[in-house]
Write a protein that holds these residues in place. Structure first.
Motif, PDB file in Angstrom:
ATOM      1  N   MET A  16       4.264  -0.984   3.470  1.00 43.82           N
ATOM      2  CA  MET A  16       3.842   0.378   3.155  1.00 43.82           C
ATOM      3  C   MET A  16       5.021   1.347   3.185  1.00 43.82           C
ATOM      4  O   MET A  16       5.653   1.528   4.228  1.00 43.82           O
ATOM      5  N   THR A  67      -5.184   4.456   8.262  1.00 45.76           N
ATOM      6  CA  THR A  67      -5.933   3.527   7.407  1.00 45.76           C
ATOM      7  C   THR A  67      -5.024   2.424   6.891  1.00 45.76           C
ATOM      8  O   THR A  67      -5.393   1.249   6.886  1.00 45.76           O
ATOM      9  N   GLY A  68      -3.814   2.793   6.435  1.00 49.06           N
ATOM     10  CA  GLY A  68      -2.881   1.790   5.924  1.00 49.06           C
ATOM     11  C   GLY A  68      -2.495   0.767   6.977  1.00 49.06           C
ATOM     12  O   GLY A  68      -2.499  -0.449   6.726  1.00 49.06           O
ATOM     13  N   LEU A 118       0.860  -1.190   0.000  1.00 43.63           N
ATOM     14  CA  LEU A 118       0.000   0.000   0.000  1.00 43.63           C
ATOM     15  C   LEU A 118       0.891   1.233   0.000  1.00 43.63           C
ATOM     16  O   LEU A 118       1.833   1.316   0.792  1.00 43.63           O
ATOM     17  N   THR A 119       0.588   2.167  -0.868  1.00 44.90           N
ATOM     18  CA  THR A 119       1.432   3.353  -0.991  1.00 44.90           C
ATOM     19  C   THR A 119       0.561   4.603  -1.035  1.00 44.90           C
ATOM     20  O   THR A 119      -0.590   4.536  -1.491  1.00 44.90           O
ATOM     21  N   PRO A 120       1.081   5.739  -0.546  1.00 47.29           N
ATOM     22  CA  PRO A 120       0.247   6.943  -0.498  1.00 47.29           C
ATOM     23  C   PRO A 120      -0.164   7.483  -1.862  1.00 47.29           C
ATOM     24  O   PRO A 120      -1.214   8.096  -1.989  1.00 47.29           O
ATOM     25  N   THR A 160      -2.887   2.184  -4.014  1.00 52.73           N
ATOM     26  CA  THR A 160      -2.878   3.312  -3.080  1.00 52.73           C
ATOM     27  C   THR A 160      -3.672   2.934  -1.825  1.00 52.73           C
ATOM     28  O   THR A 160      -4.531   2.050  -1.865  1.00 52.73           O
ATOM     29  N   VAL A 161      -3.380   3.606  -0.738  1.00 51.85           N
ATOM     30  CA  VAL A 161      -4.096   3.347   0.517  1.00 51.85           C
ATOM     31  C   VAL A 161      -5.583   3.626   0.327  1.00 51.85           C
ATOM     32  O   VAL A 161      -6.438   2.899   0.848  1.00 51.85           O
ATOM     33  N   ARG A 165      -5.130  -1.903   7.830  1.00 52.06           N
ATOM     34  CA  ARG A 165      -5.463  -2.914   6.809  1.00 52.06           C
ATOM     35  C   ARG A 165      -4.739  -4.236   7.085  1.00 52.06           C
ATOM     36  O   ARG A 165      -5.093  -5.262   6.519  1.00 52.06           O
ATOM     37  N   VAL A 212       0.892  -6.424   5.199  1.00 52.31           N
ATOM     38  CA  VAL A 212       0.940  -5.175   4.441  1.00 52.31           C
ATOM     39  C   VAL A 212       2.358  -4.609   4.502  1.00 52.31           C
ATOM     40  O   VAL A 212       2.985  -4.599   5.565  1.00 52.31           O
TER      41      VAL A 212
END
Length: 733
Positions: free
Chosen positions: A670, A687-688, A557-559, A656-657, A691, A668
Motif C-alpha cells: 500500500m 481499512t487498508g 491497495l492505493t488511496p 483503491t482501498v 485487509r 498487501v
C-alpha cells in the motif's frame, strides 16, 4: 501532439478488420496509389468489410505496429465498384446475405445491386436459393442498417463522440434522433457513462439555452447524484443552490424557481432539519433536499428496524440453556463475548462490532451455536462474494451475498420482498459497514417481523461505497443493543498488522521498525515514481519468495485512482511486469485500457444480468476477438463479456482501498504518500491495513502516515437515518 500533425484525407476500401470496439478499431484498407494495405486506426464502430471510408487524420509511426493512419474524423460512403459491393454485402452487415449469396447477387445485378435491394427487394428472388422470406429479411436488415448510419451521422454532426453515439443508439434505437433533439439531458439520466457535463456539451451544440428548465433540472439532479457518489443521502438546500449556481452559471433565483418546481413535481423530496443556530424571526428552517431513492430508503430502513425490533421472535432460546459449552472442543469466551451471546439470544435486532483480532468470528460462532440449541433456522449473508465466502469458511455453513439471498432476477428485481419474505428465524449479516442505504432497505423489506437480525461489522472501517453510513447510524441512534469487542486475543496480539491497526484506530502512530519476524513493513520513499517502481519490484520479485506466495496473491491497495501511484498507473506497470504482451497472444483495447489473457480484473458496476457486482474480482480466461468477446472467471463462474461491456471492468493488480472492503488478501502492498493527501484519513489506512492476512508493506513517507492517523472525517456524510431511528427530526410545519 496530434493537433500539430499534417491532416490528410484518404478514400479507402475496408479490406479487413483486425480489431473493433465502439471506442477503437484497427482496419486494413486498400487505398488508391498505395501498393500495400494501409493500417487505419481510430474510433470507427459499425464499419464493415467492404465499406468505403473518407477519413481525415495523419500518419504516425507506432513503435510496436509500425506505420498507421490515425483517424480524427470519418464518413462512410457506399462502395461504387462491383468488388467493393460484394465485399460489403459479404461482411455480415446485412442479415440473410453471406459470402456465397453476396457473389450471386452481385453477379446478377452488378453496380445496380444497392438500388435493387433498396427499391425492388422482391427481385432478389431471381437468385437461386433466395425465397420470399429471405428477401424480406434482407430488405428489413438493409433498412435497419441505413437507419443506424443516419443516426450515427446525425449525432456526429452534433459533435457527439462515436463511442457515445453507439451507446445512444443501443439505448434508444430508431428513436435516438427524436430523444436527443427533444431533450439531450435525458442522456445523463438513461445512459451509463454519459453524465450531465457530456449531455450539456451536446445540448449546447444543438442550441439549447443555458436557462432552459430541462438543463437546470438535470444540473440539480447531477449535483445530488455527485454528492451521493461521495456518500451523501441529501444536500442542504443552500449547499445545493450554491453548488448548482456555480455549475450551471445562472442566477441563484432562477435555480431556486427550478428547485421549487421539482419539489412540487416530486422529482426530489424534502426534510426539515434541526437548525444549528438560533433562527432569526424571518429565517426559514433549514431544508434537506433528497433524491427520492435515498429519502424513501432511509424511511424504509427506520420503519422496518423498529417493527422487527418490536415484534415477538419466531424462536426463543430456552431459559437456562448452556450457551457456553465446555469440554475439549469448547471455546473459552471472555466476558464481553459472553455478554454478546447473551444479548443476541434475547434481542430481536443487535449489532456486534470490533476491530481485527477481537474475536468477532468466534463470537458469531457462539451466537450460531446458541440459536441451534433452539432449533432455529439460521441464514448467513454478506455484501460481497469474497466476504460471503470467508463467512462460509469460518462457520462451515452456507453464506450468500445479499443479492443472492434476495434472489435478484432481472428485470423483475428482488424475488424476496414484503410479499415473499425470507424463510428463517435468524439472519446474520457480516461486514455490515459495507452495506449502503439502498441495499439495506432492500434487505429489510425481505426480513419477516419475527426474524432476529444480527448485524456484524467493524464500524471503524471505511463506510460503504454507496451512499449512507448505515452501521454507524444504527449504532449512533441508541435504539438497539450494541456490543463492541475490544480485547485483542493473545494469538492476534503477536501480529504487528493487528496491533498497528488498533494503534492507528486509537490515533496513535504505528510501529514502523522493520524487525525480524514482523509481518508489517515500511519502505521510505518520497518520490512517487520511485515508489511505483518499488511496488512493482516488491510484487514481482521480492515478496513472493519472502512470504511464499504467488504474485497473484499479492494485492496492491492505493488511496486514489489517479496520480503516479494511483490505481490506473500501477495497473499499467504491474500488467507490464506480470502479464506482458507475448508474441502470438491476443489482446483487446477498450477505452484506453489493454486487456490480455490471464489479466486480473475487477467489476466496477453492478451487473444484475450476470450476477456480478461492484468490487468483484475475476480473471480473464478466454479471448475471442473474432466474436468480439472475452471470458472472465469470477469465483469459479465463467462469464462471457461482449467487448462493448468491457467498460464495466478494469485491471485489478492494483485497486483503491474503497474497492477492497470486505476482502482479505495474503499480502498487501500500500502506497501512503502526500500526493494522495485529499484522500488520506484514519479509516482509510485502517481499512487498508486490516485487509492483509499474512504480510503488509507500506511504501511512502512517515509524514503521510502521520497525516492519515491524525485526519478523521468518518462522520462527514449527510445522512438522516440516525435521527429517523431516534425520532429526533423536527416535524414538517
Amino acid at each position: 501532439m496530434e493537433s500539430r500533425e499534417k491532416v490528410e484525407r484518404l478514400r479507402c476500401l475496408v479490406d479487413r478488420i483486425t480489431f473493433e470496439s465502439d471506442t477503437f478499431s484497427v482496419l486494413k484498407c486498400r487505398v488508391k496509389s498505395y501498393s500495400d494495405t494501409v493500417t487505419v486506426v481510430g474510433s470507427m464502430p459499425g464499419v464493415h468489410v467492404g465499406s468505403v471510408l473518407l477519413v481525415s487524420g495523419f500518419f504516425k509511426m507506432d513503435r510496436t505496429y509500425g506505420k498507421q493512419f490515425s483517424v480524427v474524423s470519418y464518413e462512410e460512403a457506399l462502395p461504387a465498384s462491383v468488388y467493393g459491393i460484394q465485399r460489403y454485402l459479404g461482411s455480415g452487415l446485412v442479415k440473410g446475405i453471406g459470402k456465397v449469396y453476396s457473389k450471386k447477387i452481385v453477379d446478377r445485378f452488378g453496380e445496380d445491386t444497392f438500388k435493387i435491394i433498396e427499391e425492388s427487394p422482391e427481385r432478389l428472388t431471381e437468385i437461386p436459393g433466395i425465397g420470399r422470406e429471405r428477401a424480406r429479411k434482407i430488405s428489413e436488415s438493409w433498412v435497419a442498417q441505413r437507419e443506424v448510419k443516419n443516426i450515427m451521422v446525425f449525432l456526429q454532426e452534433h459533435e457527439v463522440s462515436v463511442a457515445h453515439a453507439a451507446r445512444i443508439y443501443k439505448t434508444y434505437g430508431n428513436e435516438s434522433i427524436h430523444v436527443v433533439t427533444e431533450n439531450p439531458y435525458r442522456l445523463a439520466d438513461d445512459i451509463w457513462g454519459i453524465g450531465f457535463k457530456t449531455a450539456d456539451q451536446i445540448a449546447a451544440k444543438m442550441g439549447f439555452g443555458k436557462e432552459r428548465f430541462e438543463r437546470l433540472r438535470s444540473g440539480i439532479l447531477y449535483t445530488l447524484n455527485k454528492l451521493s457518489e461521495l456518500g451523501h443521502c441529501y444536500a442542504g438546500k443552500s449547499q445545493l443552490l450554491d453548488t448548482g449556481t456555480d455549475l450551471l452559471e445562472v442566477e441563484r433565483k432562477l435555480l431556486e424557481e427550478t428547485l421549487s418546481k421539482m419539489i412540487q413535481a416530486e422529482d426530489v423530496r424534502t426534510q426539515v432539519l434541526e437548525p444549528d443556530h438560533p433562527l432569526e424571526p424571518d429565517e426559514a428552517m433549514p431544508l434537506a433536499i433528497c433524491l427520492p431513492a435515498f429519502y424513501f430508503a432511509e424511511i424504509g430502513i427506520a420503519a422496518r428496524l423498529r417493527r422487527i425490533g418490536q415484534s415477538p421472535p419466531t424462536v426463543r432460546v430456552p431459559e437456562g440453556a448452556d450457551l457456553f459449552p465446555g469440554g475439549p472442543d469448547g471455546i473459552q469466551y471472555d466476558q464481553i463475548q459472553m455478554d454478546a451471546i447473551r444479548t443476541a439470544v434475547r434481542s430481536k435486532v443487535m449489532v456486534l462490532t470490533g476491530g481485527p483480532g477481537t474475536g468477532k468470528s468466534t463470537t458469531t460462532m457462539g451466537i450460531i451455536r446458541a440459536f441451534r440449541t433452539a432449533g432455529a433456522r439460521i441464514l448467513l449473508a454478506a455484501p460481497t462474494g469474497r466476504a460471503a465466502k470467508r463467512l462460509s469458511e469460518v462457520t462451515q455453513m452456507e453464506a450468500k451475498t445479499i443479492h443472492r439471498l434476495l434472489e435478484f432476477k432481472p428485470p423483475q428485481g428482488y424475488q424476496h420482498k414484503e410479499d415473499n419474505p425470507l424463510d428463517g428465524d435468524v439472519l446474520i449479516i457480516d461486514e455490515c459497514s459495507m452495506v449502503d442505504t439502498i441495499l439495506m432497505n432492500s434487505l429489510l423489506k425481505a426480513v419477516p417481523d419475527g426474524m432476529r437480525l444480527i448485524l456484524v461489522g467493524d464500524v471503524d472501517q471505511l463506510p460503504s461505497v454507496g451512499a449512507g453510513n448505515v452501521l454507524r447510524d444504527i449504532i449512533g441512534s441508541g435504539v438497539f443493543p450494541v456490543v463492541r469487542l475490544t480485547r485483542i486475543f493473545r494469538q492476534a496480539a503477536q501480529s504487528r498488522i493487528i496491533t498497528n491497526a488498533h494503534r492507528i484506530n486509537k490515533g496513535e502512530f504505528p510501529e514502523l521498525s522493520n524487525g525480524k519476524g514482523t509481518d508489517f513493513f515500511f519502505i521510505e520513499e518520497e518520490v512517487p515514481e520511485k515508489a511505483a517502481s518499488s511496488i512493482v519490484s516488491l510484487v514481482k520479485d521480492r515478496l513472493p519468495g519472502f512470504f511464499h506466495v504467488r504474485p497473484s496473491e499479492i494485492q496492491v491497495l492505493t488511496p486514489m485512482q489517479r496520480g503516479p501511484v494511483g490505481a490506473a498507473v500501477l495497473n499499467e506497470l504491474l500488467q507490464g511486469a506480470l502479464n506482458p504482451q507475448r508474441e502470438g497472444t491476443e489482446e483487446v483495447r477498450r477505452g484506453g485500457a489493454v486487456f490480455r489473457l490471464y489479466d486480473k480484473v475487477m467489476q466496477i458496476r453492478n451487473n444484475y444480468d450476470k450476477e456480478v457486482f461492484n468490487g468483484d474480482i475475476g480473471r480473464i480466461v478466454g479471448m475471442h476477438p473474432g466474436e468480439d468477446s472475452v471470458e472472465i472467471a469470477f469465483d469459479g463462474r465463467v462469464l462471457v463479456y461482449d467487448v462493448t461491456e468491457l467498460d464495466e471492468v478494469v485491471l485489478a493488480y492494483a485497486t483503491t482501498v474503497h474497492k477492497a472492503q470486505g476482502a482479505e488478501y495474503p499480502v498487501v502492498v500500500m502506497p501512503v504518500m502526500m500526493t494522495h493527501y485529499v484522500m488520506l484519513q484514519r479509516n482509510l489506512i485502517y481499512t487498508g491495513v486490516t485487509r492483509a492476512r499474512r504480510g503488509l508493506v507500506l511504501v511512502g513517507t512517515k509524514k503521510a502516515v502521520a497525516y492519515c492517523v491524525g485526519h478523521v472525517t468518518v462522520d462527514n456524510r449527510n445522512t438522516l437515518l440516525m435521527q429517523r431511528l431516534a425520532g429526533t427530526l423536527p416535524k414538517t410545519p
